[in-house]
Motif scaffolding. Structure first.
Motif, mmCIF file in Angstrom:
data_model
loop_
_atom_site.group_PDB
_atom_site.id
_atom_site.type_symbol
_atom_site.label_atom_id
_atom_site.label_comp_id
_atom_site.label_asym_id
_atom_site.label_seq_id
_atom_site.Cartn_x
_atom_site.Cartn_y
_atom_site.Cartn_z
ATOM 1 N N PHE A 79 38.464 31.339 47.179
ATOM 2 C CA PHE A 79 39.528 32.210 47.700
ATOM 3 C C PHE A 79 39.705 31.995 49.192
ATOM 4 C CE2 PHE A 79 37.380 34.787 44.341
ATOM 5 C CZ PHE A 79 38.455 34.969 43.469
ATOM 6 N N PRO A 81 40.847 34.682 51.320
ATOM 7 C CA PRO A 81 41.326 36.072 51.433
ATOM 8 C C PRO A 81 41.656 36.433 52.884
ATOM 9 C CG PRO A 81 38.941 36.045 51.152
ATOM 10 C CD PRO A 81 39.387 34.612 51.153
ATOM 11 N N MET A 91 35.278 40.518 48.074
ATOM 12 C CA MET A 91 35.554 39.546 47.010
ATOM 13 C C MET A 91 34.465 39.600 45.933
ATOM 14 S SD MET A 91 38.473 38.585 47.774
ATOM 15 C CE MET A 91 38.601 37.639 46.263
ATOM 16 N N VAL A 94 35.553 42.549 43.858
ATOM 17 C CA VAL A 94 36.678 42.183 42.989
ATOM 18 C C VAL A 94 36.160 41.463 41.741
ATOM 19 C CG1 VAL A 94 38.572 40.490 42.836
ATOM 20 C CG2 VAL A 94 38.490 42.119 44.747
ATOM 21 N N CYS A 95 35.289 40.511 41.946
ATOM 22 C CA CYS A 95 34.821 39.694 40.810
ATOM 23 C C CYS A 95 33.836 40.459 39.936
ATOM 24 C CB CYS A 95 34.206 38.391 41.324
ATOM 25 S SG CYS A 95 35.465 37.312 42.061
ATOM 26 N N GLU A 191 42.717 38.376 39.173
ATOM 27 C CA GLU A 191 44.021 38.219 39.834
ATOM 28 C C GLU A 191 44.654 39.578 40.171
ATOM 29 O OE1 GLU A 191 46.733 34.847 39.133
ATOM 30 O OE2 GLU A 191 48.095 36.375 38.359
ATOM 31 N N TYR A 194 42.708 40.971 43.096
ATOM 32 C CA TYR A 194 42.874 40.155 44.307
ATOM 33 C C TYR A 194 44.271 40.388 44.886
ATOM 34 C CZ TYR A 194 42.621 35.927 47.255
ATOM 35 O OH TYR A 194 42.621 35.038 48.310
ATOM 36 N N LYS A 198 45.070 41.805 48.582
ATOM 37 C CA LYS A 198 45.971 41.135 49.525
ATOM 38 C C LYS A 198 47.076 42.085 49.998
ATOM 39 C CE LYS A 198 46.303 37.111 47.141
ATOM 40 N NZ LYS A 198 46.561 35.690 46.868
#
Ligand code: BT5
Length: 270
Positions: A79, A81, A91, A94-95, A191, A194, A198
């Motif tokens: 990524f 980011p 991140m 997120v994962c 996605e 993420y 963003k």
């Protein structure tokens, strides 16, 4: 066990860009190392490196990640980011959330997260995350999030000393699970989150709500081994750090380390 069916993954994939650039390796040393190399070649945001086996799978702090071939998910996402280096753990959040959700979606099981980087099923480690950063000066150039998820592993396939510490989705479910379906669901979940990140949304609240660690009396070993303590895992912050309330009432912020849940919770938190 069959190798991963990449065509099937591509057929199941509903994402716009996460996992659309995909590098599959039957065997590599470490998908994190490969993803970092791809970052140097300008691979696109959301590039997926996935392997059926690793000869040098890495955990944190120089530890190893073990996985028999064609059995589990061994993958890294690259990524770029819009975050500062100290925010890069978002991140990981997120994962971790996407991985937990993918297991829930495909199997109905309810994984929990353990600070800082574990996925648990029935309180036992089913997956781990290794996030690595690339810096450009003082800025974050890229983030590589490596995920090892035990999918169809039977405990007997691990070295004896690891067996009590590890489980798999299949082990908990009592039947094998499609790695392709899990992977497609995972990438979709990544996605969505993420994109939100963003757009300025932090995954922290959702991550904190899923952490089995919070509210527990724990023993913490700080990453460098310099410090060890017991306390109440009170909260986490936007950078992913854990706030521990020690027995004497002092609060400590721990950025990296290992946590063991203590069975007994001494009544000494005030
Ligand atoms: C982690 O480290 O949990 C992060 C693991 C990340 C692995 C992925 S695989 C794809 C990508 N490419 C890489 O090279 N790495 C990433 P840590 O918290 O340090 O935990 C490591 C410890 O977990 C080891 O020392 C073992 O005790 C244990 N362990 C090793 N393999 C395991 C497995 N398959 N299941 C459960 N525990 C395991």
């Amino acid at each position: 066990m069959e190798p991963l069916d990449i065509r099937q993954v591509e057929a199941l994939l509903t994402t716009a860009y996460v996992g659309r650039s995909l590098a599959y390796h039957p065997l590599t040393d470490s998908t994190n190392r490969v993803a970092k190399e791809l970052a140097g070649h300008g691979a696109p945001d959301g590039t997926l490196v996935i392997a059926d086996a690793q000869s040098a799978g890495r955990g944190r702090l120089g530890r190893q990640w073990l996985s028999p071939p064609n059995t589990n998910l061994l993958m890294s996402l690259l990524f770029y980011p819009p975050l500062r280096p100290d925010q890069a753990q978002r991140m990981t959040m997120v994962c971790a959330l996407a991985a937990a959700d993918s297991v829930a979606q495909v199997t109905g099981l309810a994984p929990q997260l353990k600070w800082p980087n574990d996925l648990l099923l029935g309180g036992i480690k089913v997956g781990g995350i290794l996030t690595e950063l690339g810096l450009r000066g003082s800025e974050l150039a890229y983030t590589v999030v490596g995920i090892g998820l035990n999918v169809n592993l039977a405990r007997e396939q691990l070295p004896e000393e690891l067996r009590p510490l590890a489980t798999s989705v299949a082990q908990e479910l009592g039947r094998p699970v499609s790695r392709e379906a899990l992977l497609a669901a995972f990438l979709q979940g990544v996605e969505v989150r993420y994109d939100r990140l963003k757009a300025g949304e932090s995954p922290m609240q959702e991550w904190a709500a899923r952490l089995a660690t919070l509210g527990q009396w724990v023993q913490v070993n700080e990453a460098q081994g310099a410090w060890q303590a017991e306390g109440l895992a009170e909260s986490v912050d936007e950078d992913g750090a854990l706030w521990l309330r020690l027995a004497d009432g002092e609060r400590r912020r721990i950025l990296a380390g290992d946590v063991t849940l203590r069975k007994s919770q001494p009544n000494a938190t005030k």
